[in-house]
Design a protein around this motif. Structure first.
Motif, PDB file in Angstrom:
ATOM      1  N   LYS A 280      46.328  20.769  93.314  1.00  0.00           N
ATOM      2  CA  LYS A 280      46.889  19.425  93.164  1.00  0.00           C
ATOM      3  C   LYS A 280      47.002  19.084  91.682  1.00  0.00           C
ATOM      4  CE  LYS A 280      45.074  17.695  97.566  1.00  0.00           C
ATOM      5  NZ  LYS A 280      44.242  16.658  98.227  1.00  0.00           N
ATOM      6  N   SER A 281      47.933  18.195  91.369  1.00  0.00           N
ATOM      7  CA  SER A 281      48.147  17.786  89.986  1.00  0.00           C
ATOM      8  C   SER A 281      47.219  16.636  89.616  1.00  0.00           C
ATOM      9  CB  SER A 281      49.598  17.347  89.791  1.00  0.00           C
ATOM     10  OG  SER A 281      49.826  16.918  88.462  1.00  0.00           O
ATOM     11  N   GLY A 282      46.580  16.749  88.433  1.00  0.00           N
ATOM     12  CA  GLY A 282      45.710  15.675  87.991  1.00  0.00           C
ATOM     13  C   GLY A 282      44.930  16.047  86.751  1.00  0.00           C
ATOM     14  N   PHE A 283      44.036  15.145  86.371  1.00  0.00           N
ATOM     15  CA  PHE A 283      43.196  15.335  85.186  1.00  0.00           C
ATOM     16  C   PHE A 283      41.758  14.988  85.559  1.00  0.00           C
ATOM     17  CE2 PHE A 283      41.785  13.775  80.832  1.00  0.00           C
ATOM     18  CZ  PHE A 283      41.765  15.039  80.247  1.00  0.00           C
ATOM     19  N   THR A 284      41.319  15.548  86.656  1.00  0.00           N
ATOM     20  CA  THR A 284      39.979  15.258  87.152  1.00  0.00           C
ATOM     21  C   THR A 284      39.106  16.506  87.095  1.00  0.00           C
ATOM     22  OG1 THR A 284      40.540  15.810  89.447  1.00  0.00           O
ATOM     23  CG2 THR A 284      40.895  13.534  88.739  1.00  0.00           C
ATOM     24  N   ILE A 320      44.045  19.944  76.007  1.00  0.00           N
ATOM     25  CA  ILE A 320      43.624  21.336  76.002  1.00  0.00           C
ATOM     26  C   ILE A 320      42.316  21.404  76.773  1.00  0.00           C
ATOM     27  CG2 ILE A 320      43.025  23.348  74.616  1.00  0.00           C
ATOM     28  CD1 ILE A 320      45.949  22.307  74.306  1.00  0.00           C
ATOM     29  N   ARG A 321      42.274  22.268  77.768  1.00  0.00           N
ATOM     30  CA  ARG A 321      41.092  22.362  78.618  1.00  0.00           C
ATOM     31  C   ARG A 321      40.539  23.781  78.549  1.00  0.00           C
ATOM     32  NH1 ARG A 321      42.956  19.147  83.931  1.00  0.00           N
ATOM     33  NH2 ARG A 321      40.724  18.741  84.190  1.00  0.00           N
ATOM     34  N   MET A 322      39.273  23.920  78.815  1.00  0.00           N
ATOM     35  CA  MET A 322      38.597  25.195  78.646  1.00  0.00           C
ATOM     36  C   MET A 322      37.719  25.503  79.846  1.00  0.00           C
ATOM     37  SD  MET A 322      35.940  26.381  75.672  1.00  0.00           S
ATOM     38  CE  MET A 322      34.575  25.487  76.437  1.00  0.00           C
ATOM     39  N   VAL A 323      37.774  26.762  80.280  1.00  0.00           N
ATOM     40  CA  VAL A 323      36.907  27.232  81.351  1.00  0.00           C
ATOM     41  C   VAL A 323      35.869  28.173  80.743  1.00  0.00           C
ATOM     42  CG1 VAL A 323      36.750  28.448  83.549  1.00  0.00           C
ATOM     43  CG2 VAL A 323      38.803  27.090  83.015  1.00  0.00           C
ATOM     44  N   ASP A 324      34.607  27.831  80.907  1.00  0.00           N
ATOM     45  CA  ASP A 324      33.517  28.724  80.534  1.00  0.00           C
ATOM     46  C   ASP A 324      33.293  29.647  81.728  1.00  0.00           C
ATOM     47  OD1 ASP A 324      30.734  29.714  80.461  1.00  0.00           O
ATOM     48  OD2 ASP A 324      30.593  28.518  78.636  1.00  0.00           O
ATOM     49  N   LEU A 325      33.595  30.931  81.562  1.00  0.00           N
ATOM     50  CA  LEU A 325      33.588  31.833  82.704  1.00  0.00           C
ATOM     51  C   LEU A 325      32.189  32.194  83.181  1.00  0.00           C
ATOM     52  CD1 LEU A 325      36.547  34.119  81.618  1.00  0.00           C
ATOM     53  CD2 LEU A 325      36.573  32.225  83.247  1.00  0.00           C
ATOM     54  N   LYS A 326      31.192  32.036  82.319  1.00  0.00           N
ATOM     55  CA  LYS A 326      29.821  32.320  82.730  1.00  0.00           C
ATOM     56  C   LYS A 326      29.283  31.220  83.639  1.00  0.00           C
ATOM     57  CE  LYS A 326      25.229  33.507  80.983  1.00  0.00           C
ATOM     58  NZ  LYS A 326      24.394  33.751  79.752  1.00  0.00           N
ATOM     59  N   SER A 327      29.525  29.978  83.257  1.00  0.00           N
ATOM     60  CA  SER A 327      29.012  28.855  84.050  1.00  0.00           C
ATOM     61  C   SER A 327      29.994  28.391  85.113  1.00  0.00           C
ATOM     62  CB  SER A 327      28.691  27.665  83.123  1.00  0.00           C
ATOM     63  OG  SER A 327      29.891  27.141  82.555  1.00  0.00           O
ATOM     64  N   GLY A 328      31.292  28.729  84.937  1.00  0.00           N
ATOM     65  CA  GLY A 328      32.307  28.255  85.861  1.00  0.00           C
ATOM     66  C   GLY A 328      32.693  26.811  85.659  1.00  0.00           C
ATOM     67  N   ILE A 329      32.300  26.237  84.506  1.00  0.00           N
ATOM     68  CA  ILE A 329      32.574  24.831  84.215  1.00  0.00           C
ATOM     69  C   ILE A 329      33.875  24.685  83.436  1.00  0.00           C
ATOM     70  CG2 ILE A 329      31.721  22.759  83.014  1.00  0.00           C
ATOM     71  CD1 ILE A 329      30.153  23.521  85.533  1.00  0.00           C
ATOM     72  N   LEU A 330      34.664  23.686  83.805  1.00  0.00           N
ATOM     73  CA  LEU A 330      35.885  23.338  83.074  1.00  0.00           C
ATOM     74  C   LEU A 330      35.672  22.027  82.342  1.00  0.00           C
ATOM     75  CD1 LEU A 330      39.565  23.518  84.104  1.00  0.00           C
ATOM     76  CD2 LEU A 330      38.632  21.283  83.487  1.00  0.00           C
ATOM     77  N   ASP A 331      36.163  21.946  81.104  1.00  0.00           N
ATOM     78  CA  ASP A 331      36.097  20.690  80.371  1.00  0.00           C
ATOM     79  C   ASP A 331      37.318  20.540  79.488  1.00  0.00           C
ATOM     80  OD1 ASP A 331      35.080  18.240  79.523  1.00  0.00           O
ATOM     81  OD2 ASP A 331      33.050  19.035  79.355  1.00  0.00           O
ATOM     82  N   ALA A 332      37.563  19.325  79.047  1.00  0.00           N
ATOM     83  CA  ALA A 332      38.621  19.042  78.081  1.00  0.00           C
ATOM     84  C   ALA A 332      38.032  19.163  76.686  1.00  0.00           C
ATOM     85  CB  ALA A 332      39.182  17.638  78.294  1.00  0.00           C
ATOM     86  N   VAL A 333      38.685  19.953  75.824  1.00  0.00           N
ATOM     87  CA  VAL A 333      38.203  20.082  74.456  1.00  0.00           C
ATOM     88  C   VAL A 333      39.054  19.291  73.466  1.00  0.00           C
ATOM     89  CG1 VAL A 333      37.106  22.305  74.855  1.00  0.00           C
ATOM     90  CG2 VAL A 333      39.473  22.243  74.070  1.00  0.00           C
ATOM     91  N   CYS A 334      40.253  18.891  73.889  1.00  0.00           N
ATOM     92  CA  CYS A 334      41.092  18.046  73.037  1.00  0.00           C
ATOM     93  C   CYS A 334      42.032  17.247  73.930  1.00  0.00           C
ATOM     94  CB  CYS A 334      41.894  18.899  72.047  1.00  0.00           C
ATOM     95  SG  CYS A 334      42.774  17.962  70.772  1.00  0.00           S
ATOM     96  N   GLY A 335      42.179  15.963  73.605  1.00  0.00           N
ATOM     97  CA  GLY A 335      43.071  15.113  74.372  1.00  0.00           C
ATOM     98  C   GLY A 335      42.322  14.132  75.252  1.00  0.00           C
ATOM     99  N   THR A 336      42.966  13.002  75.492  1.00  0.00           N
ATOM    100  CA  THR A 336      42.372  11.935  76.298  1.00  0.00           C
ATOM    101  C   THR A 336      42.957  11.868  77.701  1.00  0.00           C
ATOM    102  OG1 THR A 336      44.025  10.292  75.635  1.00  0.00           O
ATOM    103  CG2 THR A 336      42.106  10.572  74.191  1.00  0.00           C
ATOM    104  N   GLY A 337      44.002  12.655  77.938  1.00  0.00           N
ATOM    105  CA  GLY A 337      44.721  12.547  79.198  1.00  0.00           C
ATOM    106  C   GLY A 337      45.928  11.634  79.108  1.00  0.00           C
ATOM    107  N   LYS A 338      46.081  10.971  77.943  1.00  0.00           N
ATOM    108  CA  LYS A 338      47.210  10.073  77.723  1.00  0.00           C
ATOM    109  C   LYS A 338      48.088  10.583  76.592  1.00  0.00           C
ATOM    110  CE  LYS A 338      44.761   5.950  79.344  1.00  0.00           C
ATOM    111  NZ  LYS A 338      44.329   4.558  79.009  1.00  0.00           N
ATOM    112  N   LYS A 339      49.362  10.286  76.692  1.00  0.00           N
ATOM    113  CA  LYS A 339      50.335  10.725  75.689  1.00  0.00           C
ATOM    114  C   LYS A 339      50.150   9.968  74.383  1.00  0.00           C
ATOM    115  CE  LYS A 339      54.551  11.327  77.125  1.00  0.00           C
ATOM    116  NZ  LYS A 339      55.961  11.124  77.548  1.00  0.00           N
TER     117      LYS A 339
END
Length: 383
Positions: A280-284, A320-339
Motif C-alpha cells: 500500500k502507498s503511504g509514509f507509515t 529518503i528511507r533506510m532499511v537496516d537488514l540486521k534488525s529489519g527496521i525501516l526509518d526515514a533518514v531525510c525528509g518530513t513526508g511533506k514537499k
C-alpha cells in the motif's frame, strides 16, 4: 514533472552508532541504541549543487551557483567526480573536485540520438539513470529513446548497447541491440560486469551478458501483480520494477514503483524475498519492522558496500528511507513526508520534492537527486 509511467534508478560503510553519553540502565541503553541507530536525527544534510531554480545557467562555474533541470540518476565516478543526468535538461553533467559543474554529454535538444559521434553532440530523451562499468565507461538509461547507451571515456564517443529505439518486448536470447524495451528506466552492474536493466513497462528485469552482448529476462513475467514472497523470481510477476542495485554477492535489490515494496532477488536460491513495504502507498511504519511499513512510489535505491543497509528514494513521500537488514527496521533518514526545499542541517527537518535517485558513498554519506527541488544534496551520518 511526472516520470514516464508503466502505462503510457561505491557504497558506504555502516555509519557509526550515535548514542547518549549516559544511560539510565544497560537494558534501556541497548533498546535505545537499536531504535536510534538508523534514525533521521543521526543524519545531517547539505546542498552541493543547484540554486533551486530549473534551468541551465551557471555552466562552467560553481555547482552551488548553477541551475539544474530535474536531476535524476547520480553516481560517483572512478575519477572521484560526481556525475548525474537531468531528465528535463536531457544532459549528463559532472561536478569535479573543485566543485565546478560542466556538461559531458547531450545537447539538451530533441533530435536523432547521434550514435557513433561525440557524446556532447548526442541527444537524450528523458535519461533516468547512469552507472559506470568496471572499465570506467559510463552507461545511460536513455528511457525515452528506449535504449541503454554507453559513453566511451577514452574516445568520448557514444553508442547503443541495448534497444532498437522502438517500444515493445522482444529480442530475448539474441543481441541486446536488436531487443525492444518499454521504458528501460534503471541500470546496474553485478560483480561479474554484466548489465541489468529495469524494463518497467514490461514489468521485467533483463540482463545483458557483456561478453556476448546477449539479452535475457531474469525476473518478471510481464504480469502486473504482486510478487509472492519466496517465489522463484524468474517466472514471478514484478509490479513496476523501478530501480535496482547489486550487492557484492551479486544479489539484485529492486524497488517496485506500483508495488510499493523492496525485494531482494537472491541469486543463490533463485527466490524473491520481500524485505520492505506492505504494497500500500503511504509514509507509515518509520522506526518499526520494514515489512509493515508503507512506501510511496519508490524511485531509487542503493545498497551499502557491506550489505547491511538499503537506502530508498521514496519519491512520493518526499523522503529518503533506510532499511537496516540486521534488525529489519525501516526509518526515514531525510525528509518530513511533506514537499518542500530544505532547510539544510538536521536531515529530519529537511523537506524535499520528489527525490528520484540516490547513491551511497564510501565514506558513509548518501548522495541525493532532489529532482523537483532542482538540487543535489548529501546526507551524512553524525559522528
Amino acid at each position: 514533472m511526472n516520470e514516464i509511467s508503466s502505462t503510457t534508478p561505491h557504497h558506504p560503510h555502516t555509519p557509526a552508532l550515535h548514542l547518549p553519553r549516559r544511560l539510565c540502565c544497560p537494558v534501556f541503553g541497548l533498546l535505545l541504541g537499536l531504535c536510534l541507530s538508523a534514525s533521521a536525527a543521526s543524519w545531517r544534510v547539505e546542498n552541493i549543487a543547484g540554486t533551486g531554480a530549473a534551468g541551465r545557467a551557471g555552466e562552467g562555474g560553481p555547482a552551488l551557483q548553477a541551475q539544474l533541470n530535474h536531476p535524476f540518476g547520480i553516481v560517483r565516478g572512478p575519477d572521484g567526480c560526481l556525475y548525474f543526468c537531468e531528465i528535463n535538461g536531457a544532459v549528463v553533467r559532472k561536478i569535479d573536485a573543485q566543485g565546478k559543474l560542466t556538461t559531458i554529454a547531450g545537447t539538451g535538444q530533441k533530435g536523432a540520438p547521434g550514435d557513433g559521434g561525440p557524446a556532447l553532440q548526442a541527444t537524450f530523451n528523458q535519461p533516468h539513470e547512469i552507472r559506470f562499468d568496471r572499465h570506467g565507461d559510463l552507461f545511460v538509461a536513455d528511457t525515452g529513446h528506449q535504449r541503454v547507451r554507453k559513453i566511451d571515456f577514452k574516445t568520448g564517443l557514444i553508442s547503443t548497447v541495448a534497444g532498437t529505439g522502438k517500444a515493445g518486448f522482444s529480442g530475448d536470447d539474441g543481441p541486446a541491440t536488436n531487443a525492444t524495451f518499454k521504458s528501460p528506466i534503471s541500470i546496474a552492474f553485478d560483480p561479474h560486469g554484466d548489465l541489468f536493466i529495469c524494463d518497467i513497462g514490461n514489468h521485467r528485469v533483463r540482463k545483458v551478458a557483456m561478453q556476448t552482448g546477449v539479452i535475457t529476462t531474469v525476473a518478471g513475467n510481464g504480469q502486473k501483480a504482486p510478487t509472492p514472497d519466496g517465489a522463484a523470481f524468474h517466472g514471478a510477476p514484478l509490479l513496476g520494477p523501478r530501480s535496482l542495485d547489486c550487492d557484492k554477492a551479486g544479489n539484485l535489490w529492486v524497488v517496485l514503483r506500483e508495488g510499493n515494496a523492496l525485494l531482494k532477488l537472491d541469486v543463490a536460491s533463485g527466490k524473491a524475498q520481500h524485505i520492505a513495504g506492505t504494497g500500500k502507498s503511504g509514509f507509515t511504519g518509520n522506526g518499526g519492522p520494514a515489512k509493515l511499513a508503507t512506501l510511496s512510489g519508490p524511485k531509487g535505491l542503493t545498497v551499502s558496500a557491506d550489505g547491511a543497509r538499503v537506502f530508498i528514494a521514496d519519491a512520493e513521500s518526499h523522503s529518503i528511507r533506510m532499511v537496516d537488514l540486521k534488525s529489519g527496521i525501516l526509518d526515514a533518514v531525510c525528509g518530513t513526508g511533506k514537499k518542500g526545499d530544505g532547510p539544510t542541517g538536521n536531515a529530519a527537518a529537511c523537506q524535499m520534492t520528489r527525490p528520484h535517485a540516490i547513491f551511497a558513498e564510501a565514506d558513509g554519506s548518501v548522495l541525493v537527486s532532489d529532482s523537483e527541488a532542482n538540487r543535489i544534496r548529501v546526507i551524512r551520518p553524525t559522528p
